[in-house]
Scaffold this active site. Structure first.
Site, mmCIF file in Angstrom:
data_model
loop_
_atom_site.group_PDB
_atom_site.id
_atom_site.type_symbol
_atom_site.label_atom_id
_atom_site.label_comp_id
_atom_site.label_asym_id
_atom_site.label_seq_id
_atom_site.Cartn_x
_atom_site.Cartn_y
_atom_site.Cartn_z
ATOM 1 C CD GLU A 167 -2.942 -1.280 2.224
ATOM 2 O OE1 GLU A 167 -2.910 -0.437 3.135
ATOM 3 O OE2 GLU A 167 -3.820 -2.161 2.133
ATOM 4 C CG ASN A 209 -0.123 -6.875 -1.935
ATOM 5 O OD1 ASN A 209 -0.601 -7.425 -2.926
ATOM 6 N ND2 ASN A 209 -0.693 -6.940 -0.743
ATOM 7 C CG HIS A 245 -9.365 -6.422 0.276
ATOM 8 N ND1 HIS A 245 -9.676 -7.594 0.940
ATOM 9 C CD2 HIS A 245 -8.053 -6.185 0.520
ATOM 10 C CE1 HIS A 245 -8.580 -8.038 1.562
ATOM 11 N NE2 HIS A 245 -7.589 -7.211 1.317
ATOM 12 C CD GLU A 273 -4.123 -8.222 1.038
ATOM 13 O OE1 GLU A 273 -5.032 -7.595 1.607
ATOM 14 O OE2 GLU A 273 -2.924 -7.910 1.134
ATOM 15 C CG ASP A 275 -12.287 -9.749 1.050
ATOM 16 O OD1 ASP A 275 -12.191 -8.709 0.370
ATOM 17 O OD2 ASP A 275 -12.008 -9.788 2.262
HETATM 18 C C1 XIL Z 1 -6.283 -6.946 7.707
HETATM 19 C C2 XIL Z 1 -6.624 -8.175 8.525
HETATM 20 O O1 XIL Z 1 -7.444 -9.013 7.755
HETATM 21 C C3 XIL Z 1 -7.307 -7.779 9.813
HETATM 22 O O2 XIL Z 1 -7.502 -8.913 10.635
HETATM 23 C C4 XIL Z 1 -6.483 -6.732 10.536
HETATM 24 O O3 XIL Z 1 -7.196 -6.281 11.676
HETATM 25 C C5 XIL Z 1 -6.167 -5.561 9.630
HETATM 26 O O4 XIL Z 1 -5.531 -6.034 8.464
HETATM 27 N N1 XIL Z 1 -4.890 -5.033 3.206
HETATM 28 C C6 XIL Z 1 -3.859 -5.805 3.675
HETATM 29 C C7 XIL Z 1 -4.106 -6.754 4.778
HETATM 30 O O5 XIL Z 1 -2.763 -5.796 3.082
HETATM 31 O O6 XIL Z 1 -2.966 -6.946 5.586
HETATM 32 C C8 XIL Z 1 -5.261 -6.321 5.635
HETATM 33 O O7 XIL Z 1 -5.521 -7.327 6.589
HETATM 34 C C9 XIL Z 1 -6.469 -6.046 4.779
HETATM 35 C C10 XIL Z 1 -6.187 -4.931 3.809
#
Ligand code: XIL
Length: 370
Positions: A167, A209, A245, A273, A275
């Site tokens: 990020e 990422n 996400h 990641e 979802d």
């Molecule tokens: C999130 C986890 O899923 C949570 O459990 C935690 O509280 C916060 O982080 N982007 C990312 C991940 O790169 O590391 C994050 O994970 C979600 C967003």
């Protein structure tokens, strides 16, 4: 239209551990991707992975089984984040991170290390030290290098892929100037992190990422420019991770083209990641839309031969991070709260099957067969 490549055939059927790690062989004479549904790759390995909770992984046999039989790769959801792994300065707590890596090693799973340099999940000793001036910028740089080196050397040979920088970009595609690391070390922190990571474990694949970079948009344009610049400068970056996400309002219809343009830079790409959240409560219509989006993401990865892995950010709504992070949203995963497969689950498997991947041994199927 979905095309079936006639030359695609199964060459390796793996059951048991790493069931969703598949190797697909296609016409060896095919060169490069064409605008087909399944990328023609001479011998392609695509890892299907999941983020895992260290706690559940060490204590719940049902959870373990789902990970073992359903996925070929794991990403520690939180266990390797700075605040957890180095809660006090120079005092590492490896309990959770080791548990994930040990599990993966024991069950022949790959590990995606997550994450070395991120502006979030930082321990208080670090952010407070910087705010109070007890940690100066030169010291901060040394601390970052040491952190990267310590994690990567510990897991060298067992964690083959790392999200080195997470990020780094703002929504407009510029480097995020509000990021903790940028504020103290400037943009050079990105290149430095990759250089240090490569020195720590030259064999590891190193990724940048980010999120909201899945479509062709201003953020992914900025990412593209940054990655090109890093490559031109000789920075050892191997791949780009697309968090993915998304919500049921995202269609992801430009994801495939986007993955391909990054792959064309000579990089690996990965969905890291995935979802797909929806406004609660779920409806049949939303679940159908969600299934379409999961399928689109899977198909996009399948269509790009350098898309090396697809990781979901947890596999069941019972463990999803979404409701806590984004109140009012949820039901983002492949299985529901009761661990029953949702339409998205079948959609992902259908997409993989269409390209000749073997997905018959699934967590849910095995579970219900017991
Ligand atoms: C999130 C986890 O899923 C949570 O459990 C935690 O509280 C916060 O982080 N982007 C990312 C991940 O790169 O590391 C994050 O994970 C979600 C967003």
């Amino acid at each position: 239209m979905k095309l079936r490549l006639s030359a695609v055939r199964r060459v390796a059927v793996r059951t048991g551990a790493a069931a969703l790690t598949a190797v697909v062989a296609a016409d060896a004479s095919a060169s490069g991707d064409t605008d087909t549904f399944c990328a023609p790759a001479a011998a392609r390995t695509l890892k299907i992975g999941t983020a895992v909770h260290a706690g559940a992984l060490t204590s719940e046999s049902g959870y373990q089984d789902r990970v073992r039989y359903g996925f070929g790769s794991v990403t520690p959801e939180n266990a390797m984040k700075w605040a957890l792994v180095e809660p006090r300065r120079n005092t590492y707590d490896w309990t959770s991170a080791d548990a994930v890596v040990d599990f993966a090693t024991a069950h022949n799973e790959s590990v995606r290390g997550h994450t070395l340099v991120w502006g979030k999940s930082l321990p208080g000793w670090l952010t407070d030290g910087v705010a109070q001036g007890t940690i100066g910028d030169a010291q901060l740089k040394a601390i970052l290098q040491s952190h990267i080196t310590t994690l990567m050397k510990r897991y060298a040979g067992r964690v083959g892929v790392w999200d080195v920088v997470n990020e780094a970009l703002a929504e407009d595609g510029t480097v995020d100037t509000g990021n903790f690391w940028y504020r103290h070390l400037g943009e050079a922190y990105i290149a430095d992190a990759f250089t240090w990571a490569h020195a720590a474990d030259p064999a590891a694949k190193l990724y940048l990422n980010d999120f909201d970079t899945e479509p062709v948009n201003s953020k992914s344009d900025g990412l593209y420019t940054l990655v090109k610049k890093l490559r031109a400068a000789g920075v050892p970056i191997d791949g780009v991770g697309f968090q993915t996400h998304v919500t049921t309002d995202n269609t992801l219809h430009t994801l495939r083209a986007n993955l391909r343009r990054f792959a064309d830079l000579g990089l690996d790409v990965a969905i890291t990641e995935l979802d797909v959240r929806m406004p609660l409560p779920p409806t049949d219509a939303l679940l159908t839309t969600q299934a379409d989006i999961y399928a689109t993401a899977t198909e996009a990865c399948l269509a790009v031969s350098r898309c090396v892995s697809l990781t979901v950010w947890g596999f069941s709504d019972a463990y999803s991070w979404v409701p806590a992070a984004l109140p009012g949203w949820g039901a983002a995963d492949l299985l529901d709260q009761g661990l029953r497969p949702k339409p998205a689950y079948a959609a992902v498997h259908a997409a993989l099957d269409d390209c000749g991947f073997t997905t018959t041994t699934t967590a849910a199927a095995r579970h219900s067969a017991r």
